[in-house]
Design a protein around this motif. Structure first.
Motif, PDB file in Angstrom:
ATOM      1  N   TRP A   2       0.853  -1.187   0.000  1.00 36.02           N
ATOM      2  CA  TRP A   2       0.000   0.000   0.000  1.00 36.02           C
ATOM      3  C   TRP A   2       0.890   1.238   0.000  1.00 36.02           C
ATOM      4  O   TRP A   2       2.077   1.165   0.303  1.00 36.02           O
ATOM      5  CB  TRP A   2      -0.943   0.016   1.201  1.00 36.02           C
ATOM      6  CG  TRP A   2      -0.245   0.050   2.531  1.00 36.02           C
ATOM      7  CD1 TRP A   2       0.103   1.168   3.251  1.00 36.02           C
ATOM      8  CD2 TRP A   2       0.209  -1.072   3.304  1.00 36.02           C
ATOM      9  NE1 TRP A   2       0.736   0.813   4.430  1.00 36.02           N
ATOM     10  CE2 TRP A   2       0.818  -0.561   4.477  1.00 36.02           C
ATOM     11  CE3 TRP A   2       0.172  -2.456   3.122  1.00 36.02           C
ATOM     12  CZ2 TRP A   2       1.374  -1.386   5.449  1.00 36.02           C
ATOM     13  CZ3 TRP A   2       0.725  -3.274   4.083  1.00 36.02           C
ATOM     14  CH2 TRP A   2       1.315  -2.730   5.237  1.00 36.02           C
ATOM     15  N   ASP A   3       0.297   2.357  -0.321  1.00 33.93           N
ATOM     16  CA  ASP A   3       0.993   3.638  -0.281  1.00 33.93           C
ATOM     17  C   ASP A   3       0.827   4.205   1.120  1.00 33.93           C
ATOM     18  O   ASP A   3      -0.294   4.471   1.558  1.00 33.93           O
ATOM     19  CB  ASP A   3       0.407   4.593  -1.330  1.00 33.93           C
ATOM     20  CG  ASP A   3       1.168   5.911  -1.407  1.00 33.93           C
ATOM     21  OD1 ASP A   3       1.696   6.380  -0.373  1.00 33.93           O
ATOM     22  OD2 ASP A   3       1.218   6.478  -2.504  1.00 33.93           O
ATOM     23  N   ASN A  17       1.280   7.066   2.134  1.00 35.02           N
ATOM     24  CA  ASN A  17       0.654   8.390   2.127  1.00 35.02           C
ATOM     25  C   ASN A  17      -0.866   8.296   2.005  1.00 35.02           C
ATOM     26  O   ASN A  17      -1.569   9.244   2.342  1.00 35.02           O
ATOM     27  CB  ASN A  17       1.204   9.238   0.972  1.00 35.02           C
ATOM     28  CG  ASN A  17       2.670   9.544   1.155  1.00 35.02           C
ATOM     29  OD1 ASN A  17       3.122   9.836   2.255  1.00 35.02           O
ATOM     30  ND2 ASN A  17       3.426   9.432   0.077  1.00 35.02           N
ATOM     31  N   GLN A  18      -1.368   7.203   1.510  1.00 32.03           N
ATOM     32  CA  GLN A  18      -2.804   6.987   1.354  1.00 32.03           C
ATOM     33  C   GLN A  18      -3.422   6.235   2.535  1.00 32.03           C
ATOM     34  O   GLN A  18      -4.573   6.474   2.887  1.00 32.03           O
ATOM     35  CB  GLN A  18      -3.095   6.188   0.062  1.00 32.03           C
ATOM     36  CG  GLN A  18      -2.693   6.897  -1.201  1.00 32.03           C
ATOM     37  CD  GLN A  18      -3.587   8.081  -1.504  1.00 32.03           C
ATOM     38  OE1 GLN A  18      -4.735   8.145  -1.084  1.00 32.03           O
ATOM     39  NE2 GLN A  18      -3.055   9.047  -2.229  1.00 32.03           N
ATOM     40  N   PRO A  46       1.082   0.448  -9.367  1.00 27.89           N
ATOM     41  CA  PRO A  46       1.729   1.513  -8.581  1.00 27.89           C
ATOM     42  C   PRO A  46       1.068   2.872  -8.745  1.00 27.89           C
ATOM     43  O   PRO A  46       0.945   3.623  -7.771  1.00 27.89           O
ATOM     44  CB  PRO A  46       3.167   1.516  -9.116  1.00 27.89           C
ATOM     45  CG  PRO A  46       3.384   0.134  -9.607  1.00 27.89           C
ATOM     46  CD  PRO A  46       2.061  -0.289 -10.187  1.00 27.89           C
ATOM     47  N   SER A  70      -0.749   4.913  -5.658  1.00 30.13           N
ATOM     48  CA  SER A  70      -0.302   6.262  -5.313  1.00 30.13           C
ATOM     49  C   SER A  70      -1.447   7.260  -5.207  1.00 30.13           C
ATOM     50  O   SER A  70      -1.287   8.327  -4.625  1.00 30.13           O
ATOM     51  CB  SER A  70       0.676   6.776  -6.379  1.00 30.13           C
ATOM     52  OG  SER A  70       1.842   5.999  -6.368  1.00 30.13           O
ATOM     53  N   CYS A 104       8.675  -0.500  -3.461  1.00 29.58           N
ATOM     54  CA  CYS A 104       8.841   0.293  -2.234  1.00 29.58           C
ATOM     55  C   CYS A 104       9.946   1.336  -2.394  1.00 29.58           C
ATOM     56  O   CYS A 104       9.816   2.454  -1.895  1.00 29.58           O
ATOM     57  CB  CYS A 104       9.107  -0.625  -1.048  1.00 29.58           C
ATOM     58  SG  CYS A 104       7.632  -1.547  -0.552  1.00 29.58           S
ATOM     59  N   TYR A 158       8.481   4.021  -5.172  1.00 33.29           N
ATOM     60  CA  TYR A 158       7.239   4.744  -4.864  1.00 33.29           C
ATOM     61  C   TYR A 158       7.037   5.026  -3.376  1.00 33.29           C
ATOM     62  O   TYR A 158       6.005   5.560  -2.996  1.00 33.29           O
ATOM     63  CB  TYR A 158       6.041   3.951  -5.385  1.00 33.29           C
ATOM     64  CG  TYR A 158       6.096   3.699  -6.873  1.00 33.29           C
ATOM     65  CD1 TYR A 158       5.774   4.705  -7.778  1.00 33.29           C
ATOM     66  CD2 TYR A 158       6.484   2.459  -7.363  1.00 33.29           C
ATOM     67  CE1 TYR A 158       5.831   4.471  -9.149  1.00 33.29           C
ATOM     68  CE2 TYR A 158       6.540   2.215  -8.731  1.00 33.29           C
ATOM     69  CZ  TYR A 158       6.213   3.227  -9.610  1.00 33.29           C
ATOM     70  OH  TYR A 158       6.273   2.983 -10.952  1.00 33.29           O
ATOM     71  N   PHE A 178       6.348   2.950  -1.025  1.00 34.15           N
ATOM     72  CA  PHE A 178       5.235   2.149  -0.517  1.00 34.15           C
ATOM     73  C   PHE A 178       5.651   1.418   0.748  1.00 34.15           C
ATOM     74  O   PHE A 178       6.826   1.328   1.078  1.00 34.15           O
ATOM     75  CB  PHE A 178       4.787   1.113  -1.552  1.00 34.15           C
ATOM     76  CG  PHE A 178       4.130   1.685  -2.778  1.00 34.15           C
ATOM     77  CD1 PHE A 178       3.591   2.966  -2.802  1.00 34.15           C
ATOM     78  CD2 PHE A 178       4.038   0.929  -3.929  1.00 34.15           C
ATOM     79  CE1 PHE A 178       2.974   3.471  -3.930  1.00 34.15           C
ATOM     80  CE2 PHE A 178       3.437   1.424  -5.072  1.00 34.15           C
ATOM     81  CZ  PHE A 178       2.904   2.696  -5.066  1.00 34.15           C
TER      82      PHE A 178
END
Length: 192
Positions: free
Chosen positions: A64-65, A67-68, A122, A126, A143, A146, A148
């Motif tokens: 997973w991201d 940031n999300q 990806p 994002s 990872c 990005y 992640f």
């Protein structure tokens, strides 16, 4: 492929690599029909005409991201089913072994997007608060590129072999021997 192209640029600049779309259900037939010289496969099919060498065994990880989605590790089954999922399916199925495992404990995840390849995942990760479960061979690169995060899948998943396939009647051709050698060395280096 970027690593392979870098090697080829230095050692065999006259070679052109053409990558074909395939999947584990078509790999052996593509070798038998001489559609492809060499295939990197996760399939299990065997045929008398096709040579196969299993190079490395992998499992799966959930990605997973960060940031999300803010997830505290280890990834719990509750967090796993709380978020929507992306799924790669060569045949367009919207369920996998993971869904069968979840059903054993009366749980279910929501698959929002099904694709036959990993390339778009990806970008979607994002932008949206979604999870995806992918072969662990992709995790380090994703990872790093990005930013992640990942963890073990909180249900039982199977392992698979990354293999090389080739046509047995062509395996002594110098070009085939050479590319098989380069791919084996590259995959060994990348999976240490």
């Amino acid at each position: 492929m970027a690593d392979l192209l870098e090697i080829l640029s230095a050692e065999a600049p006259g070679i052109t690599i053409t990558v074909l779309a395939s999947d584990s259900y078509k790999d052996v037939q593509m070798i038998k029909d001489d559609i492809a010289d060499v295939i990197i496969s996760v399939g299990k099919d065997v045929a008398q005409e096709a040579g196969r060498e299993n190079l490395v065994q992998f499992g799966f990880k959930t990605v997973w991201d960060r940031n999300q989605i803010k997830i505290k590790k280890p990834l719990s089954i509750e967090d796993f089913i709380k978020y929507d999922h992306l799924l790669v399916s060569y045949r367009g199925a919207n369920q996998s072994l993971i869904d069968s495992q979840l059903a054993l404990s009366d749980r279910k995840r929501t698959v929002k997007y099904v694709t036959p390849n990993f390339a778009s995942q990806p970008l979607i990760l994002s932008r949206l608060p979604v999870l995806t479960t992918v072969p662990e061979g992709l995790v380090d690169v994703w990872c790093k590129l990005y930013n992640f995060d990942f963890d073990d899948v909180p249900v039982e998943t199977s392992k698979y072999h990354l293999s090389l396939l080739w046509n047995n009647r062509r395996e002594r051709e110098p070009a085939i021997e050479w590319i098989l050698h380069k791919l084996k060395a590259l995959i060994a280096d990348k999976t240490r």
